[in-house]
Design an enzyme around this catalytic site. Structure first.
Site, PDB file in Angstrom:
ATOM      1  CE  LYS A   1      -1.102  -0.342   4.946  1.00 33.92           C
ATOM      2  NZ  LYS A   1      -0.003  -1.298   5.210  1.00 33.92           N
TER       3      LYS A   1
ATOM      4  NE  ARG B   1       9.329  -1.393   8.923  1.00 34.40           N
ATOM      5  CZ  ARG B   1       8.090  -1.073   8.556  1.00 34.40           C
ATOM      6  NH1 ARG B   1       7.871  -0.356   7.471  1.00 34.40           N
ATOM      7  NH2 ARG B   1       7.064  -1.453   9.278  1.00 34.40           N
TER       8      ARG B   1
ATOM      9  NE  ARG C   1       4.359  -5.025  11.310  1.00 31.96           N
ATOM     10  CZ  ARG C   1       5.002  -4.475  10.285  1.00 31.96           C
ATOM     11  NH1 ARG C   1       6.096  -5.024   9.821  1.00 31.96           N
ATOM     12  NH2 ARG C   1       4.552  -3.379   9.736  1.00 31.96           N
TER      13      ARG C   1
ATOM     14  NE  ARG D   1      -0.894  -0.667  11.156  1.00 31.71           N
ATOM     15  CZ  ARG D   1       0.059  -0.174  10.374  1.00 31.71           C
ATOM     16  NH1 ARG D   1       0.093   1.098  10.074  1.00 31.71           N
ATOM     17  NH2 ARG D   1       0.992  -0.971   9.891  1.00 31.71           N
TER      18      ARG D   1
ATOM     19  NE  ARG E   1       8.589  -3.640   4.661  1.00 28.13           N
ATOM     20  CZ  ARG E   1       7.389  -3.231   5.073  1.00 28.13           C
ATOM     21  NH1 ARG E   1       6.571  -2.625   4.252  1.00 28.13           N
ATOM     22  NH2 ARG E   1       7.016  -3.460   6.310  1.00 28.13           N
TER      23      ARG E   1
HETATM   24  P1  AMP Z   1       3.923   0.675   8.923  1.00 27.34           P
HETATM   25  O1  AMP Z   1       5.130   1.383   8.421  1.00 27.34           O
HETATM   26  O2  AMP Z   1       2.636   1.305   8.449  1.00 27.34           O
HETATM   27  O3  AMP Z   1       3.951  -0.804   8.678  1.00 27.34           O
HETATM   28  O4  AMP Z   1       3.915   0.863  10.516  1.00 27.34           O
HETATM   29  C1  AMP Z   1       4.951   0.337  11.325  1.00 27.34           C
HETATM   30  C2  AMP Z   1       4.515   0.263  12.776  1.00 27.34           C
HETATM   31  O5  AMP Z   1       4.166   1.582  13.233  1.00 27.34           O
HETATM   32  C3  AMP Z   1       3.281  -0.580  13.055  1.00 27.34           C
HETATM   33  O6  AMP Z   1       3.582  -1.955  13.181  1.00 27.34           O
HETATM   34  C4  AMP Z   1       2.808   0.032  14.366  1.00 27.34           C
HETATM   35  O7  AMP Z   1       3.625  -0.381  15.452  1.00 27.34           O
HETATM   36  C5  AMP Z   1       3.076   1.512  14.146  1.00 27.34           C
HETATM   37  N1  AMP Z   1       1.916   2.186  13.504  1.00 27.34           N
HETATM   38  C6  AMP Z   1       1.884   2.802  12.283  1.00 27.34           C
HETATM   39  N2  AMP Z   1       0.670   3.303  12.012  1.00 27.34           N
HETATM   40  C7  AMP Z   1      -0.111   2.991  13.085  1.00 27.34           C
HETATM   41  C8  AMP Z   1      -1.469   3.197  13.407  1.00 27.34           C
HETATM   42  N3  AMP Z   1      -2.302   3.838  12.564  1.00 27.34           N
HETATM   43  N4  AMP Z   1      -1.917   2.731  14.602  1.00 27.34           N
HETATM   44  C9  AMP Z   1      -1.111   2.094  15.457  1.00 27.34           C
HETATM   45  N5  AMP Z   1       0.172   1.837  15.211  1.00 27.34           N
HETATM   46  C10 AMP Z   1       0.690   2.279  14.040  1.00 27.34           C
END
Ligand code: AMP
Length: 209
Positions: free
Chosen positions: A13, A155, A166, A88, A123
């Site tokens: 995404k 990461r 996750r 989320r 990734r």
């Molecule tokens: P992402 O880069 O979108 O995969 O986000 C990485 C991590 O950031 C997630 O696994 C969460 O720990 C945190 N995170 C990002 N966006 C959110 C959100 N909207 N709500 C809660 N945690 C978030």
């Protein structure tokens, strides 16, 4: 246009959101990227989020809602934006409604769990500029390094065990958003393809249709 991209972690995404954002000349807002940069800078918010993000857990709603409120108030969001990784949870989506943000379209990129686990292992991210790559699907033109010159890293939350947890959280807390937005008549489903340009073609069609 105010667009939300939904999908499991690693569904692609972020990559699709950036392509659409460049085309429409609007910013992409990624809560994950904002949190990672706060973590790197060692801000209070970054430190509070550290344990959650490293364990692959969701950062508490009030923290991310605060981040989004602040970001959407910035001037570059006036003509629209793309949300990548927010909301989320249902509580976050309701908070967005309560802010008076009226979303035009929600695109869900669907990819099955086994493919996600395989994808996440490849990734790579640049800790300096935030660019993301994939060893197989989207290699950096600069090999092991980012085009900005910094070395690419993996990461911590892309570790396969963390990815599995996750995904559990995604199915429990984030997937219900599909129904939430379908009920509002805003949801479009895009089946994620192996080649990212094929997913881009389907995403473009979803945006036009
Ligand atoms: P992402 O880069 O979108 O995969 O986000 C990485 C991590 O950031 C997630 O696994 C969460 O720990 C945190 N995170 C990002 N966006 C959110 C959100 N909207 N709500 C809660 N945690 C978030």
């Amino acid at each position: 246009m105010k667009i939300i991209f939904l999908g499991a972690p690693g569904a692609g995404k972020g990559t699709q959101a950036e392509k659409v954002a460049a085309k429409l000349n609007i910013p992409t807002i990624s809560t994950g990227a904002i949190i990672r940069s706060a973590l790197k800078e060692g801000t209070e918010m970054g430190l509070a989020a550290k344990a959650f993000i490293e364990a692959g857990k969701l950062v508490p709603d009030d923290v991310v809602i605060g981040i989004i409120k602040e970001r959407l108030a910035e001037s570059d969001c006036q003509n629209g934006f793309i949300l990548d990784g927010f909301p989320r949870t249902i509580a976050q989506a309701e908070a967005l409604d309560a802010m008076g943000v009226s979303i035009d379209l929600v695109v869900n990129i669907s990819v099955d769990d086994a493919t996600i686990v395989e994808r996440m292992s490849g990734r790579r991210v640049c800790a300096a500029c935030g660019a993301t790559f994939h060893t197989k699907f989207k290699p950096s033109p600069n090999g092991e390094n980012c085009p900005c010159g910094e070395p690419l890293t993996i990461r911590a939350d892309d570790d396969p065990e963390v990815v599995k947890s996750r995904l559990v959280i995604y199915h429990e807390q984030t997937e219900p958003l599909k129904e939430f937005y379908a009920n509002k008549g805003l949801l479009k489903i895009v089946e994620g393809q192996e080649k990212l340009e094929d997913t881009t073609a389907l995403t473009t069609k979803a945006l036009e249709g």
